[in-house]
Design a protein around this motif. Sequence first.
Motif, short mmCIF file in Angstrom:
data_model
loop_
_atom_site.label_atom_id
_atom_site.label_comp_id
_atom_site.label_asym_id
_atom_site.label_seq_id
_atom_site.Cartn_x
_atom_site.Cartn_y
_atom_site.Cartn_z
N ALA A 32 -36.61 13.42 -60.22
CA ALA A 32 -37.10 14.67 -59.57
C ALA A 32 -38.25 15.44 -60.45
O ALA A 32 -38.90 15.84 -59.83
CB ALA A 32 -35.58 15.72 -59.54
N ARG A 35 -41.45 13.55 -59.75
CA ARG A 35 -42.01 13.83 -58.42
C ARG A 35 -42.40 15.11 -58.32
O ARG A 35 -43.68 15.55 -57.70
CB ARG A 35 -41.05 13.33 -57.43
CG ARG A 35 -41.81 13.37 -55.88
CD ARG A 35 -40.80 13.21 -54.89
NE ARG A 35 -41.59 13.41 -53.54
CZ ARG A 35 -40.84 13.26 -52.34
NH1 ARG A 35 -39.49 13.25 -52.39
NH2 ARG A 35 -41.51 13.53 -51.24
N GLN A 36 -41.70 16.38 -58.57
CA GLN A 36 -41.94 17.35 -58.49
C GLN A 36 -42.76 18.19 -59.43
O GLN A 36 -43.23 19.27 -58.94
CB GLN A 36 -40.56 18.29 -58.13
CG GLN A 36 -39.71 17.52 -57.19
CD GLN A 36 -40.16 17.72 -55.78
OE1 GLN A 36 -40.99 18.60 -55.41
NE2 GLN A 36 -39.90 16.85 -54.92
N ASP A 209 -32.07 16.74 -64.39
CA ASP A 209 -32.89 16.33 -63.65
C ASP A 209 -32.40 16.29 -61.98
O ASP A 209 -32.86 16.76 -61.20
CB ASP A 209 -33.42 14.61 -63.71
CG ASP A 209 -34.30 14.26 -62.76
OD1 ASP A 209 -35.53 14.59 -62.81
OD2 ASP A 209 -33.90 13.47 -61.85
N LYS A 210 -31.00 16.17 -61.91
CA LYS A 210 -30.31 16.25 -60.77
C LYS A 210 -30.22 17.56 -60.36
O LYS A 210 -30.43 17.78 -59.11
CB LYS A 210 -28.91 15.79 -61.00
CG LYS A 210 -28.56 14.06 -61.13
CD LYS A 210 -27.50 13.48 -61.44
CE LYS A 210 -27.26 11.91 -61.67
NZ LYS A 210 -26.08 11.59 -61.93
N GLY A 213 -33.43 18.49 -58.96
CA GLY A 213 -33.60 18.11 -57.56
C GLY A 213 -32.91 18.71 -56.49
O GLY A 213 -33.58 18.88 -55.39
N GLU A 214 -31.81 19.24 -56.84
CA GLU A 214 -30.93 20.16 -55.95
C GLU A 214 -31.67 21.34 -56.03
O GLU A 214 -31.54 21.94 -54.59
CB GLU A 214 -29.46 20.14 -56.44
CG GLU A 214 -28.70 21.19 -55.56
CD GLU A 214 -28.41 20.29 -54.58
OE1 GLU A 214 -27.96 20.91 -53.39
OE2 GLU A 214 -28.57 19.12 -54.21
N VAL A 216 -34.76 22.07 -55.85
CA VAL A 216 -36.10 21.78 -54.98
C VAL A 216 -35.48 21.64 -53.59
O VAL A 216 -35.96 22.09 -52.80
CB VAL A 216 -36.78 20.44 -55.57
CG1 VAL A 216 -37.71 20.06 -54.45
CG2 VAL A 216 -37.38 20.79 -56.89
N ASN A 217 -34.47 20.72 -53.34
CA ASN A 217 -33.91 20.54 -52.15
C ASN A 217 -33.49 21.71 -51.36
O ASN A 217 -33.62 21.76 -49.98
CB ASN A 217 -32.54 19.41 -52.08
CG ASN A 217 -33.10 18.31 -52.41
OD1 ASN A 217 -34.32 17.71 -52.35
ND2 ASN A 217 -32.12 17.41 -53.04
N ALA A 483 -38.49 17.96 -51.44
CA ALA A 483 -38.12 16.68 -51.85
C ALA A 483 -38.04 15.59 -50.56
O ALA A 483 -37.86 16.26 -49.46
CB ALA A 483 -36.65 16.62 -52.36
#
Length: 483
Positions: A32, A35-36, A209-210, A213-214, A216-217, A483
């Motif tokens: 995450a 990429r982000q 990181d997770k 990611g959440e 961003v999602n 994402a």
Amino acid sequence: MSHNDRRATLIILDGARPDVVEHLVQAGDLPAISRQVLEPGGAVPATTAFPSTTGVAYLPFLTGCYPGTCNLPGIRWLDTSRYAGGWWRDRVHVRSYCGYQAHLLGSDVSNRVLSLFDVEPDSVALCSPFTRHLPASRQRVRLQRMLYGSVAHYTRAYGILDRAVGHELARIARRAHRLVFAVFPAVDGTAHSYDPLHPRVLKLYRDFDKAIGEYVNRGGFGGDHLAVLVSDHGMTRLFQHTDVATALEQRGLATLRHPVLWRRDPKVAVMVSGNASAQVYLHPGIRRTGRWPLSAIEAGEVQDVPADLVQFLASLEGVALVAGVEGADVVVYSCDGQARLVDEGDGFIRYDPTTADVLELGAAAVTRSAREWLRESVNGGYPDSPVQLLQLFRSPRAGDLAISATKHADLRQAWEVPEHHSGHGGLVRDHMRCLLAMNRPAIGPLRTVDVFPLILSHLGHEVPPGIDGVPVEVGSQTHSGVA
């Protein structure tokens, strides 16, 4: 997009080492963040402020000012202008943000210093020890930080607190606050109990990181968004505890120190941060303004304090540097000799290795601008040390002497429960180098104080005058943040 459509997220992964992040990115363990943040932008070489310790080192991000400018010289300090030696009455003037006085951090910052929360009204803070002027409804994960943080100090279960921060971060993502500030403290807390590369610590990076990611999602990076991921300091494995307070006691100097908050007629006080830095105050209990100059200490003019005190401290195994003042100059000692720092005005600093190249900046005297010193020293043994030592002694609350430990040592052993196996707080490279990554291209090296004007400029605010940070030029957003 107009300025009103702009948003910013500033997240501190407390104690994260940039080399560890790079290693995990290369291994594909931080998808995450890669990429982000890193793909549309990147990470730049960066230095934190001295002392490089939690709480105090948050202030540069939030205010654009060094700890010295904020008048907070460490997580422990003593106010010589107010402390008169009273057992209970004067205890408030001996500060520690590691316990019941933690809530005072915000009110202790100089009133002249503005924070991000003062400038941007639509701000929210998660798990932050600094929330001055922020409404209670905008202070999230506050109770969990106090409860879980206290329990985790003894149980090592810091992951619970990080999970609470991650959950709340995801929950508020769609509310589209203009400024989100969040702290993930588990890497720092866990590494203290193990080491910076321990599997439990590395797992916390992956869990972080997770959480990103959440966030961003759920739309956390939506819109014209500036995302900044940082750490407040680095960390090193400890192989030695050099308890400065105990060493002074053994020399016959009654020493005031935490948690022993009262001594009858103490000759010195030692206030440790990190635990690889310390402020040393001579004759605490006698109210005064100003500091004892080094020439007076070395001439034996400080009653009941040995004339060789500075040399004694500098010669202790595990001590890298001892600094004090002589007029407006800062003089730095090591076991090899001394060097002098002179603020020549207009942002220029002269480094003069009078008897030794103490800061590893070269054997010849030289004058450079503050920004040039950063570029020249960022990969050296003591990154940005000319600027950092001078800023520290701006604080009236700083000690007569400041001490920094060597790479694998700290300055506290007695009463350290549980024992630290890793530490930070000093001027050495692995403590001063920190993570600074954003989803916009930028050119380093940078200082953590530079993040403050970066965020305000992105949000369309004027940058307050008199801060230590400088504007950072960044590229435009090249990634959707979805994402």
